[in-house]
Every structure is written in C-alpha cells, then in structure tokens.
Design a protein around this motif. Structure first.
Motif, PDB file in Angstrom:
ATOM      1  N   ARG A   1       7.189  -5.816  -5.862  1.00  0.00           N
ATOM      2  CA  ARG A   1       7.927  -5.141  -4.582  1.00  0.00           C
ATOM      3  C   ARG A   1       7.583  -3.869  -4.599  1.00  0.00           C
ATOM      4  NH1 ARG A   1      12.283  -2.746  -2.482  1.00  0.00           N
ATOM      5  NH2 ARG A   1      12.855  -2.425  -4.861  1.00  0.00           N
ATOM      6  N   LYS A   2       7.949  -3.153  -5.425  1.00  0.00           N
ATOM      7  CA  LYS A   2       7.823  -1.693  -5.317  1.00  0.00           C
ATOM      8  C   LYS A   2       6.458  -1.114  -5.393  1.00  0.00           C
ATOM      9  CE  LYS A   2      11.882  -0.774  -8.323  1.00  0.00           C
ATOM     10  NZ  LYS A   2      12.628  -0.607  -9.466  1.00  0.00           N
ATOM     11  N   VAL A   3       5.398  -1.741  -6.232  1.00  0.00           N
ATOM     12  CA  VAL A   3       4.036  -1.640  -5.936  1.00  0.00           C
ATOM     13  C   VAL A   3       3.493  -1.863  -4.607  1.00  0.00           C
ATOM     14  CG1 VAL A   3       1.626  -2.301  -6.724  1.00  0.00           C
ATOM     15  CG2 VAL A   3       3.364  -2.019  -8.612  1.00  0.00           C
ATOM     16  N   THR A   4       4.079  -3.152  -4.180  1.00  0.00           N
ATOM     17  CA  THR A   4       3.424  -3.426  -2.652  1.00  0.00           C
ATOM     18  C   THR A   4       3.911  -2.363  -1.656  1.00  0.00           C
ATOM     19  OG1 THR A   4       3.665  -5.592  -3.122  1.00  0.00           O
ATOM     20  CG2 THR A   4       3.700  -4.941  -0.891  1.00  0.00           C
ATOM     21  N   LEU A   5       5.168  -1.749  -1.775  1.00  0.00           N
ATOM     22  CA  LEU A   5       5.904  -0.813  -0.853  1.00  0.00           C
ATOM     23  C   LEU A   5       4.911   0.611  -1.079  1.00  0.00           C
ATOM     24  CD1 LEU A   5       9.713  -0.675  -1.180  1.00  0.00           C
ATOM     25  CD2 LEU A   5       8.398  -0.665   0.876  1.00  0.00           C
ATOM     26  N   TRP A   6       4.648   0.948  -2.438  1.00  0.00           N
ATOM     27  CA  TRP A   6       3.975   2.103  -2.490  1.00  0.00           C
ATOM     28  C   TRP A   6       2.497   2.099  -1.894  1.00  0.00           C
ATOM     29  CZ3 TRP A   6      -0.962   3.087  -4.953  1.00  0.00           C
ATOM     30  CH2 TRP A   6      -1.078   4.213  -5.022  1.00  0.00           C
ATOM     31  N   THR A   7       1.795   0.815  -2.155  1.00  0.00           N
ATOM     32  CA  THR A   7       0.707   0.623  -1.688  1.00  0.00           C
ATOM     33  C   THR A   7       0.629   0.840   0.094  1.00  0.00           C
ATOM     34  OG1 THR A   7       0.121  -1.030  -3.376  1.00  0.00           O
ATOM     35  CG2 THR A   7      -1.313  -1.088  -1.585  1.00  0.00           C
ATOM     36  N   VAL A   8       1.597   0.155   0.686  1.00  0.00           N
ATOM     37  CA  VAL A   8       1.286   0.198   2.155  1.00  0.00           C
ATOM     38  C   VAL A   8       1.790   1.480   2.668  1.00  0.00           C
ATOM     39  CG1 VAL A   8       1.678  -2.307   2.337  1.00  0.00           C
ATOM     40  CG2 VAL A   8       3.721  -0.811   2.275  1.00  0.00           C
ATOM     41  N   ARG A   9       2.665   1.959   1.940  1.00  0.00           N
ATOM     42  CA  ARG A   9       2.832   3.419   2.567  1.00  0.00           C
ATOM     43  C   ARG A   9       1.942   4.245   2.085  1.00  0.00           C
ATOM     44  NH1 ARG A   9       8.913   3.554  -0.324  1.00  0.00           N
ATOM     45  NH2 ARG A   9      10.214   2.949   1.644  1.00  0.00           N
ATOM     46  N   THR A  10       1.123   4.343   1.137  1.00  0.00           N
ATOM     47  CA  THR A  10       0.056   5.232   0.736  1.00  0.00           C
ATOM     48  C   THR A  10      -1.332   4.956   1.544  1.00  0.00           C
ATOM     49  OG1 THR A  10       0.715   5.119  -1.587  1.00  0.00           O
ATOM     50  CG2 THR A  10      -1.207   6.228  -1.029  1.00  0.00           C
ATOM     51  N   PHE A  11      -1.415   3.583   1.917  1.00  0.00           N
ATOM     52  CA  PHE A  11      -2.907   3.546   2.236  1.00  0.00           C
ATOM     53  C   PHE A  11      -2.679   3.008   3.964  1.00  0.00           C
ATOM     54  CE2 PHE A  11      -3.408   2.949  -2.333  1.00  0.00           C
ATOM     55  CZ  PHE A  11      -4.369   3.747  -2.216  1.00  0.00           C
ATOM     56  N   THR A  12      -1.670   2.834   4.566  1.00  0.00           N
ATOM     57  CA  THR A  12      -1.747   2.147   5.945  1.00  0.00           C
ATOM     58  C   THR A  12      -1.005   3.333   6.649  1.00  0.00           C
ATOM     59  OG1 THR A  12       0.084   0.866   5.670  1.00  0.00           O
ATOM     60  CG2 THR A  12      -1.851  -0.015   5.072  1.00  0.00           C
ATOM     61  N   SER A  13      -1.007   3.204   7.977  1.00  0.00           N
ATOM     62  CA  SER A  13      -0.232   4.202   8.823  1.00  0.00           C
ATOM     63  C   SER A  13       1.094   3.507   8.953  1.00  0.00           C
ATOM     64  CB  SER A  13      -0.784   4.028  10.230  1.00  0.00           C
ATOM     65  OG  SER A  13      -0.765   3.131  10.835  1.00  0.00           O
ATOM     66  N   SER A  14       1.884   4.384   9.508  1.00  0.00           N
ATOM     67  CA  SER A  14       3.548   3.922   9.623  1.00  0.00           C
ATOM     68  C   SER A  14       3.614   2.931  10.482  1.00  0.00           C
ATOM     69  CB  SER A  14       4.351   4.977  10.230  1.00  0.00           C
ATOM     70  OG  SER A  14       4.124   5.520  11.556  1.00  0.00           O
ATOM     71  N   LYS A  15       2.664   2.593  11.401  1.00  0.00           N
ATOM     72  CA  LYS A  15       2.591   1.475  12.426  1.00  0.00           C
ATOM     73  C   LYS A  15       2.640   0.035  11.663  1.00  0.00           C
ATOM     74  CE  LYS A  15       0.944   4.013  16.215  1.00  0.00           C
ATOM     75  NZ  LYS A  15       0.059   4.374  17.359  1.00  0.00           N
ATOM     76  N   THR A  16       1.841   0.313  10.488  1.00  0.00           N
ATOM     77  CA  THR A  16       1.579  -0.962   9.810  1.00  0.00           C
ATOM     78  C   THR A  16       2.793  -1.133   8.881  1.00  0.00           C
ATOM     79  OG1 THR A  16      -0.802  -0.708  10.177  1.00  0.00           O
ATOM     80  CG2 THR A  16       0.028  -2.046   8.262  1.00  0.00           C
ATOM     81  N   TYR A  17       3.003  -0.150   8.084  1.00  0.00           N
ATOM     82  CA  TYR A  17       4.055  -0.344   6.949  1.00  0.00           C
ATOM     83  C   TYR A  17       5.362  -0.472   7.518  1.00  0.00           C
ATOM     84  CZ  TYR A  17       5.113   4.636   6.150  1.00  0.00           C
ATOM     85  OH  TYR A  17       5.555   6.057   6.454  1.00  0.00           O
ATOM     86  N   GLY A  18       5.762   0.280   8.613  1.00  0.00           N
ATOM     87  CA  GLY A  18       7.338   0.312   9.000  1.00  0.00           C
ATOM     88  C   GLY A  18       7.902  -1.248   8.864  1.00  0.00           C
ATOM     89  N   PRO A  19       7.438  -2.228   9.605  1.00  0.00           N
ATOM     90  CA  PRO A  19       8.103  -3.366   9.328  1.00  0.00           C
ATOM     91  C   PRO A  19       8.041  -4.031   8.059  1.00  0.00           C
ATOM     92  CG  PRO A  19       6.405  -3.482  11.082  1.00  0.00           C
ATOM     93  CD  PRO A  19       6.204  -2.201  10.501  1.00  0.00           C
TER      94      PRO A  19
END
Length: 285
Positions: free
Chosen positions: A234-252
């Motif tokens: 879960r933590k790795v997934t969170l870090w990945t989406v926050r680092t490599f995608t925009s807030s529009k993608t990682y927000g939800p």
C-alpha cells in the motif's frame, strides 16, 4: 402549506438525488441547482429546478431568493473537466456560502467526511476541511455532516468479488459502518432543525473489512477467498502514484488507500443493510 425553502446544491449526485427524493415528502419546499436542466432528469412539475454553475457565482442570479436553508453535497470523487478538489470541494462551496449569507439564508448544511481532521494531508481532505474552516468562520448557522462512507463506495468490494477474490491491506479486522444514501438523506434533512454543529454518522451495521468482503463474495455466489496484502505494498503504491501521476489521478487513489487502514466507525443510524444492497446490486447487473 410548506413555508420554508431548502436549496439543494449537488442535486444530481448520488446523495443529492436521495435528498431530493425525500425532501418532496418533508415539511420543506425545495429548489435544486443543476448544471444542465435537460440532462438532470428531474420532473419540473414536481421540482423547482434552476440552472447554475457552482464554480461560477455570476450564474447565481436570483436563485437564493426566498431560500431559508442550503444543503450542499457538492464535491468530486473523480476529478474531471480540468477541475481540482480545491476548485469544487472548496471554492464552489465558498461561492455557495457567500451567496447564501448575502441572500439571508438561515443555515448551511455541508456534507464532508468522517475523520476529516486526520485526512487533511490528502488532496480531497485538504479541500473539504479548508471549506469546513471557512463555513465555521462565515458567521452563518451551520451543520457539518460527516458520513464514514456510502454503500455505493462499497461497490469496489463487489468488483473484486466478481473475479473470485477480494484483496485487503493488513489483517482485514478494521471496522466501518457505511451508510445507505436514503438513510444519510434523512440525516441531512433532520440537520436543518438540529442544533448540532458536527454530525458523525454511519449505517446500522458495524462490519470488519473481512466481513464486508465475505458479504460481497456471497452476493456474487463465490467461495470466500480473501487475500491479505502486506502494508508495504500500500505504501509503495501511494508513493508511486503521488510521484508519477498528477493529483487528478492520484487523489481518489490516495483517499481510498488511506481510509482502508483507518478505523471508520461512526454513530449508527438508519435501517438499510449492506448485505441487501450487495444482493440487489448483483441482481440488477
């Protein structure tokens, strides 16, 4: 004769539609804000419907005339139209509060989320709690409704269950009691008369994530197969989406991943059961 009027903002959303359905049978008259009258699907012989863009206060002309209360369910779960949480969950609701105050509205009801203070570090939590701060300092009478999750949000369990397995982070023992839209609509309408400023609310059944997964698998006529994932994934997934995608993608995604490791139990209310919701959802598909 109905003497007081409630303006419902976000009327075409999931919760908004439940509120509009119930308000007709209440002691209140109502007015609904929609973006597109033709697409809204509301019966104009039953409802007073006005077109306005909540992100554009210049479109609010006369819509607060004769309004005593506002219920706002305005917010976005999936960012679209180039708009951010700050644009909608915060600024659009600020626009409504300012117009309501200028129009002499008695009280403003805003639907936020349970444990909002603990979620300020998330994009959606930041916007919602900034709005709560603004409302508290607006000088208006208000109530903040804090549900811990809708039945409709639990449909993600059903999506996994259809494949035969449900994936959970940790041991699945964390508990929550999500609430049906009909029950939550009652809470919102009752808040018009309530003196409570913050109303935490959940459904009647407190369930562990494991129990919700089992209900979803049962509804899909699948054997119970629950896969418990270690929290580092879960933590790795969170870090990945926050680092490599925009807030529009990682927000939800960050909201979902963060609340999945929180105890989300709220005072129980209502009669609708999640098991029945799952069964009906599967039958209707």
């Amino acid at each position: 004769m109905k003497t007081e009027k409630v303006l419902i903002a976000g009327a075409t959303g999931y919760l908004g539609r439940h509120i509009t359905k119930q308000i007709v049978h209440s002691e209140y008259d109502s007015r609904l804000i929609v973006r597109d009258l033709k697409k809204s699907g509301f019966d104009l012989s039953v409802y007073d419907v006005v077109e306005a863009e909540v992100t554009k206060p210049e479109t609010f002309k006369n819509i607060f005339n004769g309004v005593d209360y506002v219920i706002s369910t305005v917010g976005i779960t999936r960012q679209k139209d180039g708009l951010t949480y700050m644009d909608v969950d915060y600024q659009a609701n600020v626009n409504l509060i300012d117009a309501a105050r200028a129009g002499g509205v008695k009280k403003f009801i805003y639907v936020s989320v349970l444990n909002g203070q603990k979620l300020r570090h998330l994009k959606i939590g930041e916007a919602k709690e900034k709005l709560v701060d603004y409302l508290k300092n607006s000088g208006m009478d208000y109530s903040v409704i804090r549900p811990n999750g809708f039945f409709s949000d639990m449909a993600d369990f059903l999506k996994m269950a259809k494949s035969g397995k449900v994936y959970l982070f940790g041991d699945g023992k964390l508990k929550l009691n999500p609430i049906h839209g009909d029950d939550l609509a009652e809470v919102c309408i009752n808040a018009l008369r309530s003196t409570e400023k913050e109303i935490n609310v959940g459904g009647p059944d407190i369930l562990s994530q494991n129990e919700i997964a089992e209900l979803a698998l049962k509804a899909c006529s699948k054997p119970v197969k629950i896969v418990h994932l270690p929290d580092w994934i879960r933590k790795v997934t969170l870090w990945t989406v926050r680092t490599f995608t925009s807030s529009k993608t990682y927000g939800p995604i960050e909201f979902f991943l963060s609340t999945m490791v929180m105890e989300m139990v709220a005072p129980r209310y209502g009669t609708k059961k999640l098991e029945d919701f799952f069964t009906k959802k599967v039958k209707d598909q």
